[in-house]
Structures are given as structure tokens and as C-alpha cells.
Scaffold this active site. Structure first.
Site, PDB file in Angstrom:
ATOM      1  N   ARG A 196      -2.263  11.500  -6.742  1.00 51.66           N
ATOM      2  CA  ARG A 196      -3.472  10.863  -6.200  1.00 51.66           C
ATOM      3  C   ARG A 196      -4.226  11.816  -5.288  1.00 51.66           C
ATOM      4  O   ARG A 196      -3.629  12.472  -4.437  1.00 51.66           O
ATOM      5  CB  ARG A 196      -3.091   9.606  -5.411  1.00 51.66           C
ATOM      6  N   LEU A 236      -8.108   3.805  -1.292  1.00 52.90           N
ATOM      7  CA  LEU A 236      -8.881   2.657  -0.828  1.00 52.90           C
ATOM      8  C   LEU A 236      -9.923   2.263  -1.874  1.00 52.90           C
ATOM      9  O   LEU A 236     -10.168   1.073  -2.111  1.00 52.90           O
ATOM     10  CB  LEU A 236      -9.561   2.968   0.502  1.00 52.90           C
ATOM     11  N   ARG A 265      -2.507  17.232  -2.582  1.00 50.94           N
ATOM     12  CA  ARG A 265      -1.332  16.966  -1.761  1.00 50.94           C
ATOM     13  C   ARG A 265      -0.041  17.500  -2.357  1.00 50.94           C
ATOM     14  O   ARG A 265       0.832  17.963  -1.629  1.00 50.94           O
ATOM     15  CB  ARG A 265      -1.225  15.456  -1.518  1.00 50.94           C
ATOM     16  N   GLY A 285      -3.986  -7.256   1.240  1.00 50.76           N
ATOM     17  CA  GLY A 285      -4.640  -5.976   1.525  1.00 50.76           C
ATOM     18  C   GLY A 285      -5.982  -5.883   0.824  1.00 50.76           C
ATOM     19  O   GLY A 285      -6.548  -6.887   0.363  1.00 50.76           O
ATOM     20  N   HIS A 334       3.361  12.991   1.123  1.00 51.18           N
ATOM     21  CA  HIS A 334       2.222  13.484   1.907  1.00 51.18           C
ATOM     22  C   HIS A 334       2.649  14.737   2.663  1.00 51.18           C
ATOM     23  O   HIS A 334       3.711  14.757   3.267  1.00 51.18           O
ATOM     24  CB  HIS A 334       1.746  12.409   2.882  1.00 51.18           C
ATOM     25  N   ALA A 343      -6.932  -4.668  -2.115  1.00 51.50           N
ATOM     26  CA  ALA A 343      -6.967  -5.095  -3.514  1.00 51.50           C
ATOM     27  C   ALA A 343      -6.903  -6.617  -3.613  1.00 51.50           C
ATOM     28  O   ALA A 343      -7.654  -7.232  -4.373  1.00 51.50           O
ATOM     29  CB  ALA A 343      -5.810  -4.463  -4.290  1.00 51.50           C
ATOM     30  N   GLY A 344      -6.002  -7.231  -2.846  1.00 55.48           N
ATOM     31  CA  GLY A 344      -5.872  -8.680  -2.896  1.00 55.48           C
ATOM     32  C   GLY A 344      -7.101  -9.397  -2.386  1.00 55.48           C
ATOM     33  O   GLY A 344      -7.559 -10.386  -2.982  1.00 55.48           O
ATOM     34  N   HIS A 390       5.005   8.929   0.616  1.00 56.82           N
ATOM     35  CA  HIS A 390       3.750   8.313   1.038  1.00 56.82           C
ATOM     36  C   HIS A 390       3.181   7.297   0.062  1.00 56.82           C
ATOM     37  O   HIS A 390       2.648   6.271   0.478  1.00 56.82           O
ATOM     38  CB  HIS A 390       2.725   9.423   1.273  1.00 56.82           C
TER      39      HIS A 390
END
Length: 625
Positions: A414, A420, A298, A13, A237, A15-16, A365
Site C-alpha cells: 500500500r 483513508l 514503505r 470506522g 511501516h 469505511a463503515g 502496520h
């Protein structure tokens, strides 16, 4: 050690891939392990956008305000040094992605467009329609492919990370992985390993996560000695739609573009939403939070929806569900800004949300908690020191973590569109940290005795051979389902200690039952049930960490809400004007402004607490009225 070293990054993804890019551009060799094709990593599912205080709309936004919003939104449990580094890097990250070719939406003047997200009063979220994650993932993968062509990066798609290889000192010198097609087990020597494997959504059964997000890698790292931090903080979420296999996310971007949440004022009103006049609709978020309206953080929105449906019985038709309404927005605007979300709802529900309000309810979520990682602060800037080997490092030497797999950036809750950003930023500092760590080692992993790798491979060969022999009465998929049911029921929106105790008892019962599972398939090719049976044990371990951490934290903070330990309602609209309430808040904060640190032990998680350093911003109560 030679200038070019070999590293392993687990997860394809954002981060990787960013970790991989930073290592490859420094001239190193990188093996990327991914259980799915890299372009199907869960980052592809992100919809709403990526945050950065670029301030193209002239609202006076600034990275310092982004820092404050993030720390306040996380109820001051986030790692402040890393948050400041992330927020200051954010505008440059967005412009870097723009140069990579990400198709961000733009204004009529040609500037990058930004939308609002929850927990902020500024237009700070850059977006590519409602498929931002896909566009970012594809852009980073294009950059990685350049290094693949040069022979610096090798992708191992459909490979599952099983565990570390350690030397006599406990240093991680490589990994053991499983080819999910041939069921081959092999080792991968590495100077350092980064786990960028996402969150543990499937521990909760159905969630908005991809079904690959079992948390197995983080669970195994925890079993091998890594600290799992703040596991109790699980974000639900506020807007998702149910499905038989998983929940589908209805992005916060819908509310960012003007979507309104409401229910009929009349309990179990049978009328179609189009037939309910404005005067008979209750826009409860707008009424209670006039400053932020539908864009409260949220955790706040989730609890309000939960209260309206479960406590007040005002859910649509008397059931769980509220309206998320965009029918007042022109269809052309919706298609330009959030067409991807509109299509998902229309595909899976059958109604066109451009004409009929969506019916949504909160769903699991995101995990704010994860593997504990450290940082070295630059004393001048109070941001992570450039190139320090301590950045993103777990407590296992040579093992790093990035993205949702680490705990650092989000605290107790968060803010939307920070995920992202945190994935990309953690990779940007994690890659150089791994390279610096390898450079400082007296002996390279490649020079280590083959014995360590042979012993690690033997352990996993024998474990999978034993799993194949399991022929008891229990079904691993049923155990996972029961785990998800009890975790969702007791470890999501509202938490009570008696239920948490029963949850821990249930998890331990499931662990005992796991020992009598039937592996279901003993084949040697693409044996999914064999792999999953191993994963289920790691999921059970994480479930026990999450529930135990939630039981021991007797307060309400961010996504962790315990009515029995909540502060009373303040006497004034702004609690900072209520001296008695502020005194209560200060006492509670001083006691619980700590990071939960979980270490594995055979008898169960051993929980300790670490003070949260606050060098950037002094704590104050969140208030969104």
C-alpha cells in the site's frame, strides 16, 4: 420488498460510516455494530493524510498518474478497475470532506495544502495536521448522526459481530452479535451485511493497530466460506516506536515534511546524535535512492532499515533503531504540519523530537490482503459500474466487505495515504451495491423463516456455554502472545520457507492447545476473556492463512520479501536497460502475477491462484533509483 430495507454495517470506522451514509441517504435503515464507540474506531489513529490528484501546486499531477503510482507501488497485484475508480473519485472525495468541515491545512492563499508521501513525486496528500484520521472520522460521524436523529441509523456500540445468519441457499440474511457489556447474544436480520472491521494487526501481537484489531470478523467470515485473498501481503511501516502494549506509528508525513533517516557511519557510535557531524552520518535512503530519497515506498524503506540494523550492524548503539531527524526543520513549521506526531513521540519516549532525533524501527502496520471482493467494470471507463450489486461483494451472497477488511485496492504494497481514500471509496460504492443487491432479491431477508435466526442464535448460545466450561491449563492470552511472536518473527520483513513451515507447525500446535484453554472468567457481565477466547481461534485461523500463503508464494513482491527467491541485482542502474534482467523479471511476473485465494478446510487453508486482470495499465518493474 418495501422501498426501505434494513442493512447491517459492522465497524464504525471510515469505511463503515461511509457505507452507512450511502445506505441511509437512499432511505434505508442501518444497524451499525461496533466493538468500541464509533469515534474510537481505528481510523481515528491515522495521521498523515488522504491522497487525491488535485494538483493545486501546478506539478502536472493527474488521476491517471495516481493510478499508475498505486498500481506500480502494489507491484501490479491490486484490482485495477477498483484502483482507477478510487483515484478518479479522489479529488471529489477530498472536496466533499472539505465541505463537511474537515479542518484541512491550507496554503497562505487559502487553497488546500498537500504534502508528498512515499511512492510518488507529487504533492498529493491532503492533511489535517497529523491527526487526519480523527478529523475525517469525526466529520463522517457528524453526517451519520443526522440520520440517527431521523431514525434511519441505529448504533450498537460495544457489540461484537460473531457470524452470519444464512438461509438454505447459503445467502447471508443477517448477523449474530454479542453485547460486550451484558453478554447477550442476539440476531440482526439484514438484506445485506458489510464487514468494515479493519485489519488483523493483533495476529502479530504488537503492531501499530489498535488492540481491538484482532481480525476476528474476517477470520470468522473465512471459516464460514468467504475467500481470504492475498493474506501474505503484510505491510511493515518503516517508522514506529516500541511500547509494552503496542507500537506507536510515526507517520510517513514526518518524512513528507522533510524528515531524514540516518545512522552513524561508525558502528555502535556512543555519541549523542547532536554531536555527530554531518560528514559522519549515513543518509542511506538518500544515497541509494536519489530520486525518491526518504520517500521510497514503505516496503523499500523497511527493508533498507532492516538491512542496516540487522545485516550491517549499524543500528543506533548496535541495536535495532535508526534516527528519524526533523531537528533541521523550524519548530513552528513542525507544529503547524505534524504536531500530533511530535506529541506522541514526546509523550511515550520523553524526548522532544524538535530538538533530538527520533529513534525508530519498522513495525507491523497494515494488511493489503483481506476478504475477496468482486467488481463489475463499466466498459467505457474501466471503473466500477455505478450501483452494481457485484461491487465490494464477497463470494457469500449478501455479505460485503470494505476498507482494510477487503483485499482489492493495494496489491502487494500500500502507498501511504491511500488507505483513508480506499476506506471512503469502498464505502461509497459498497453502500449502493448492497441496496441494489437487496432490490434484486425475490424475497427479502425480513420475510425469511425465524428458523434460520433461531438456529444461528442457538449455535452461538451453545458455543459460548461450552467456552465457559473450558477449564484446562492453557491461557488464551499466552496463546495469542505466542502467535504474535512467531508471526512477527517469520511473517514480516524477511521470509524464509523453512521458518514459514515452522510457523505453520507452531500455529497448528497453538490450535491444539486452544482446545485446552481456561476461559479465566465465567461471569455474565463484561466478560472480556470469554469474548477474547473465541476471538483467539479466529486469529489462529488467519495466522495459518497468512503463513501458508507466504510459504507457497516463492517470489519477492512488494511487502513479501524472500531473499531465496529474489531477482539478482541488475547490471545497470535502471533495470529496464538490462535485457537479461528484464527477461528474468517477465518470467517471474508471468508466473506470480496472481491473487492468492484461500478457502477454509478442516485440514488447513486450501490455496488457489487467480490471474490479475490488467485492463488499465500493463505491468512493468518498479524502480526507485
Amino acid at each position: 420488498m418495501a422501498a426501505a430495507a434494513r442493512f447491517t454495517v459492522v465497524g464504525g470506522g471510515l469505511a463503515g460510516l461511509m457505507t452507512t451514509i450511502k445506505l441511509a441517504e437512499a432511505g434505508h435503515q442501518v444497524d451499525v455494530l461496533s466493538v468500541v464507540p464509533v469515534k474510537r474506531s481505528h481510523s481515528v489513529c491515522a495521521q498523515g493524510g488522504i491522497n487525491g490528484a488535485v494538483n493545486t501546486k501546478g506539478e502536472g499531477d493527474h488521476p491517471d498518474i495516481h493510478v499508475m503510482d498505486t498500481l506500480r507501488g502494489g507491484d501490479f497485484l491490486a484490482e485495477q478497475v477498483s484502483v482507477k475508480g478510487m483515484c478518479y473519485a479522489a479529488p471529489g472525495v477530498i472536496y466533499m470532506l472539505d465541505r463537511m468541515g474537515v479542518t484541512f491545512n491550507r496554503t497562505s492563499e487559502g487553497l488546500l495544502d498537500f504534502r508528498r508521501f512515499g511512492g510518488t513525486l507529487h504533492h498529493r496528500t491532503a492533511f489535517a495536521g497529523a491527526t487526519t484520521g480523527q478529523q475525517l472520522l469525526y466529520a463522517l460521524d457528524e453526517q451519520v448522526r443526522r440520520y440517527e436523529a431521523e431514525g434511519k441509523v441505529t448504533k450498537y456500540e460495544f457489540w461484537e459481530w460473531l457470524g452470519t445468519v444464512k438461509d438454505e441457499s447459503g445467502r447471508c440474511i443477517g448477523s449474530v452479535a454479542l453485547d460486550l457489556r451484558t453478554m447477550e447474544i442476539r440476531t440482526f436480520p439484514a438484506e445485506a451485511v458489510c464487514l468494515a472491521t479493519g485489519g488483523p494487526g493483533i495476529v502479530f501481537g504488537r503492531s501499530t493497530n489498535s488492540i481491538i484489531n484482532t481480525g476476528t470478523a474476517a477470520g470468522r467470515a473465512y471459516l464460514e466460506g468467504a475467500i481470504y485473498a492475498n493474506g501474505e501481503f503484510i505491510q511493515v511501516h518503516p517508522t514506529s516506536i516500541p511500547g509494552e502494549d503496542k507500537l506507536r506509528l510515526m507517520s510517513e508525513s514526518v518524512r513528507g515534511e522533510g524528515g531524514r533517516v540516518w545512522v552513524p557511519r561508525k558502528k555502535a557510535d556512543p555519541r549523542s546524535p547532536k554531536d555527530i557531524p554531518e560528514s559522519e552520518r549515513w543518509y542511506f535512503l538518500e544515497e541509494k535512492y536519489p530520486k525518491y530519497k526518504n520517500l521510497v515506498p514503505r516496503d523499500v524503506a523497511t527493508r533498507e532499515i532492516f538491512t542496516v540494523c540487522r545485516d550491517l550492524g549499524l543500528g543506533i548503539g548496535g541495536r535495532d533503531g535508526v534516527y528519524l531527524d526533523v531537528t533541521h526543520i523550524p519548530a513552528k513549521t513542525l507544529d503547524a504540519k505534524i504536531k500530533g506526531v511530535m506529541e506522541i513521540y514526546e509523550k511515550f519516549v520523553g524526548d522532544d523530537p524538535r530538538n533530538t532525533p527520533m529513534v525508530i524501527f519498522p513495525g507491523m502496520h497494515y494488511s493489503m490482503g483481506g476478504l475477496y471482493v468482486s467488481f463489475e467494470a463499466d466498459p467505457r471507463t474501466l471503473t466500477p459500474a455505478e450501483g452494481s450489486p457485484k461491487n465490494q461483494a464477497t463470494n457469500i451472497p449478501g455479505l460485503y466487505a470494505a476498507g482494510e477488511a477487503d483485499y482489492a485496492f493495494h496489491g502487494a504494497n500500500r502507498l501511504g495515504a491511500n488507505s483513508l481514500l480506499s476506506c471512503i471509496y469502498s464505502g461509497m460504492i459498497g453502500g449502493p451495491a448492497m441496496a441494489a443487491y437487496a432490490k434484486n432479491n425475490a424475497q427479502s431477508a425480513a420475510a425469511k423463516s425465524d428458523k434460520y435466526f433461531n438456529d444461528a442464535k442457538k449455535y452461538w448460545d451453545e458455543r459460548f456455554a461450552d467456552l465457559k466450561k473450558m477449564s484446562g491449563p492453557e491461557n488464551p492470552y499466552q496463546i495469542a502472545k505466542e502467535l504474535g511472536d512467531v508471526m512477527t518473527e517469520n511473517c514480516t520483513v524477511v521470509r524464509y520457507n523453512d521458518r514459514l513451515k515452522k510457523t505453520i507447525e507452531k500455529v497448528r500446535e497453538l490450535k491444539d492447545r486452544w482446545k485446552n484453554v481456561n476461559v479465566l472468567d465465567t461471569g455474565n457481565v463484561a466478560n472480556r476473556s470469554l469474548s477474547y477466547t473465541n476471538q483467539v481461534w479466529n486469529m489462529l485461523e488467519l495466522g495459518e492463512v497468512i503463513a501458508t500463503s507466504a510459504l507457497l508464494r516463492d517470489e519477492s513482491r512488494g511487502a513479501h520479501y524472500k531473499p531465496d527467491f529474489s531477482l539478482p541485482e541488475p547490471k545497470t542502474k535502471d533495470p529496464r536497460e538490462d535485457a537479461g534482467w528484464m527477461e528474468l523479471w517477465k518470467k517471474r511476473h508471468e508466473k506470480w502475477a496472481k491473487t492468492t485465494m484461500a478457502k477454509h478446510a478442516p485440514e488447513g487453508p486450501q490455496i488457489s491462484y487467480e490471474d490479475v486482470p490488467t485492463p488499465v495499465l500493463a505491468p512493468e518493474p518498479r524502480w526507485y533509483a
